[in-house]
Design an enzyme around this catalytic site. Structure first.
Site, PDB file in Angstrom:
ATOM      1  N   HIS A 114       0.813  -1.224   0.000  1.00  0.00           N
ATOM      2  CA  HIS A 114       0.000   0.000   0.000  1.00  0.00           C
ATOM      3  C   HIS A 114       0.845   1.273   0.000  1.00  0.00           C
ATOM      4  O   HIS A 114       0.354   2.354  -0.305  1.00  0.00           O
ATOM      5  CB  HIS A 114      -0.992   0.005   1.171  1.00  0.00           C
ATOM      6  N   ASP A 126       0.227  -7.614   1.371  1.00  0.00           N
ATOM      7  CA  ASP A 126       0.657  -6.228   1.557  1.00  0.00           C
ATOM      8  C   ASP A 126       2.186  -6.117   1.584  1.00  0.00           C
ATOM      9  O   ASP A 126       2.761  -5.374   2.381  1.00  0.00           O
ATOM     10  CB  ASP A 126       0.059  -5.632   2.836  1.00  0.00           C
ATOM     11  N   SER A 139       4.802   2.687   8.058  1.00  0.00           N
ATOM     12  CA  SER A 139       4.365   1.636   7.150  1.00  0.00           C
ATOM     13  C   SER A 139       5.528   1.079   6.330  1.00  0.00           C
ATOM     14  O   SER A 139       6.237   1.824   5.665  1.00  0.00           O
ATOM     15  CB  SER A 139       3.311   2.199   6.200  1.00  0.00           C
TER      16      SER A 139
END
Length: 470
Positions: A109, A139, A212
Site C-alpha cells: 500500500h 501487503d 508503514s
C-alpha cells in the site's frame, strides 16, 4: 530506626540496579540496524481514490470515522490534499534493505498506484526505485535500487516469536526519519478482517503514519516483521499495532523476484468459526477447528471428498484451533502438493488427502433475490418457508434448499434465522425441499442444539438451533 532506614535504602538500591539490568539496552542494536532502514516517498500524477481518502481520518463534515484497521501513511494537513496533477513527492512510509545490491522490502500500500518511487538512504542519498513486484493479499512489495555494497538487515525467524518478547520498530513516522520505538509482542497469529493469508504479529510498539513498511526487530537485531497496520480511532497510535511476519514476507519477496507474482495454495472451502453452541450441536468436546460451510464446486476440496459440515482439526500436522489458522497454512503450501487434512464428520475422526490447487485471482460474485416461489407454509419452528424456483436458485447461487419467508418468535428466531435465508442443511441432513425439511424438523430433539446450514446474502454459514419446547 536508623538501621531500618539504611536497610530500606539498600533494598531500593538493589531494586534499582536489578530493574536497570533487566531492562534492555537498544543502543547497540539501533546502531547496527538503522543504516539499512530507508524512507520511501512516491510521486503520483493522478492519485487514486484510496490515496486521497487516506490523508485524513475525518469525514467531510469533520465527524469521527469509527474504529477500524488502518494502513498508515504520512498525512499532510487538511488543506494540503493533492490535486489531480500533484507531482510533489509525498512521504508515505519506510522500508529496509535485504541485499547489498539494492533489494528493499516495504508494504504494497506504500507504493500502490505510484508513478515514481524514491528511496532515501541513511547517508541522505535519494535514489529512484523500480517496483519488482507487489502483492496486495500479503501487503508486501519488493523494490530495487541501482546501488552496491549497501548495509543490510539480518533476517530472523518470526515463527520463534513469543508473547511478551521485546521488539523495536525503526521507521519514519510523520516524516521523522529513523525514529525508534519499543514494546513487546502482544500476540502472534492474529487474523484481521479481509487479511486472510497473513497471521499478523500484534505488538504495543508505538506505530504511527509513516512507519508503514518499516522493520520490526527482535533483541538479536533480526527483522521479524514488517509494520503494516494499526487499530485506531484517531489515526494515531493506540497500543494496537500489527506486523507481517518476516517468514511470510520473505516467501512473497522470493516469488516476486523470480516471477513477478505470487501463487498460493487453495483448498476451495468456505469456513467459519466453531463457537460453544456450534461445538455442542456437532457433538464436540470443545469449540475448535474450522467448520466447512461450503465446498466450492470444481475445487480441490470437492475432488478430495470434503462435505459441508466437516470440521477441519489439523492441516499437514498443524493443529487448527481457530478457523483463521487454516487459510495461511493452506496458502503457504505449493500448488500441486498433496496435503493431509484431519476432520471430524458426524462425530467421527477421518483423514482426507487433498491435492492443493492454485488460489484463484478473484472470487465469484453472488447475487441474491428474495422473490417467493410459492405461497409460504408455516411449521414447527414458527417460520414461513417455501420451495425455490430455478430462477431463485440461479440468483441465490444455490443448487438446493428452501427459502425463509418470515420468522416469528420462537426457536428459529432465537437462533438468528431471518427472512431471506436459504436453509440447505439441518442436523447433518440435506434439505432439498419443504417436504424434506418438515420431515427432518419433526424428528429434531428438544432442548439440544443441532447445526443448521444456511446461505445468507450469498455466504454459507452454520448456526446452532435448539428447540425450546418440551
Amino acid at each position: 530506626m536508623k538501621r531500618l532506614i539504611i536497610a530500606f535504602a539498600c533494598l531500593l538500591t538493589v531494586f534499582s540496579l536489578t530493574a536497570k539490568a533487566d531492562f534492555p539496552d537498544f543502543t547497540s542494536l539501533v546502531k547496527q540496524a538503522a543504516p539499512a532502514v530507508v524512507n520511501i516517498s512516491t510521486v503520483q500524477k493522478a492519485p487514486s481514490a484510496d490515496a486521497q481518502n487516506g490523508f485524513s481520518f475525518q469525514g467531510p463534515n469533520g465527524e469521527e470515522i469509527p474504529e477500524i484497521f488502518r494502513h498508515f501513511f504520512r498525512f499532510p494537513d487538511q488543506g494540503e490534499l493533492p490535486g489531480p496533477q500533484q507531482n510533489t513527492p509525498q512521504s508515505l512510509g519506510s522500508g529496509f534493505i535485504i541485499s547489498k545490491d539494492g533489494y528493499i522490502l516495504t508494504n504494497h500500500h506504500v507504493v500502490k498506484g505510484a508513478d515514481q518511487v524514491l528511496v532515501r538512504l541513511n547517508d541522505r542519498r535519494e535514489l529512484e526505485a523500480v517496483v519488482v513486484g507487489s502483492d496486495e493479499r500479503s501487503d508486501v512489495a519488493l523494490l530495487k535500487i541501482d546501488a552496491n555494497d549497501l548495509p543490510v538487515v539480518k533476517i530472523g525467524d518470526s515463527s520463534e516469536l513469543e508473547q511478551g518478547e521485546w521488539v523495536i520498530a525503526i521507521g519514519s513516522p510523520f516524516g521523522f526519519d529513523h525514529t525508534v520505538t519499543s514494546g513487546i509482542v502482544s500476540a502472534t497469529g492474529r487474523a484481521l478482517e479481509n487479511e486472510t493469508y497473513v497471521p499478523f504479529i500484534q505488538t504495543d510498539v508505538a506505530i504511527n503514519p509513516g512507519n508503514s513498511g518499516g522493520p520490526l526487530f527482535n533483541l538479536d537485531g533480526e527483522v521479524v516483521g514488517i509494520n503494516s497496520q494499526i487499530y485506531t480511532r484517531s489515526g494515531g497510535f493506540m497500543g494496537l499495532s500489527f506486523a507481517i511476519p518476516i517468514d511470510v514476507a520473505m516467501n512473497v519477496s522470493e516469488q516476486l523476484e523470480s516471477s513477478g507474482f505470487v501463487t498460493r495454495g487453495w483448498l476451495g472451502v468456505v469456513i467459519q468459526e466453531v463457537n460453544k453452541d456450534l461445538a455442542e450441536s456437532f457433538g464436540l468436546d470443545k469449540p475448535s477447528g474450522a467448520l466447512v460451510a461450503k465446498v466450492l464446486p470444481g475445487s480441490p476440496a470437492e475432488a478430495a471428498g470434503f462435505r459441508d459440515g466437516d470440521i477441519i482439526t489439523e492441516f499437514n500436522g498443524q493443529s487448527i484451533n481457530l478457523s483463521s489458522d487454516l487459510p495461511h497454512q493452506v496458502g503457504r503450501v505449493k500448488p500441486g502438493t498433496k496435503a493431509r487434512v484431519d476432520i471430524v464428520r458426524n462425530g467421527d475422526d477421518k483423514v482426507l488427502t487433498v491435492n492443493i490447487g492454485t488460489l484463484p485471482d478473484e472470487a465469484r460474485a453472488i447475487k441474491a433475490s428474495s422473490q417467493p416461489a410459492q405461497a409460504p407454509q408455516n411449521n414447527r419452528l414458527n417460520i414461513m418457508i417455501s420451495d425455490l424456483s430455478q430462477d431463485q436458485k440461479n440468483n441465490l447461487a444455490v443448487s438446493y434448499g428452501i427459502l425463509v419467508q418470515k420468522v416469528m418468535a420462537g426457536s428459529a428466531a432465537n437462533a438468528g434465522l431471518v427472512a431471506g435465508d436459504v436453509i440447505t442443511m439441518l442436523n447433518g441432513k440435506r434439505v432439498d425441499n419443504v417436504q424434506v425439511f418438515e420431515q427432518i424438523v419433526s424428528q429434531l430433539p428438544a432442548k439440544r442444539s443441532v447445526p443448521m446450514r444456511i446461505v445468507r446474502r450469498g455466504s454459507p454459514v452454520f448456526i446452532p438451533l435448539k428447540l425450546n419446547e418440551e
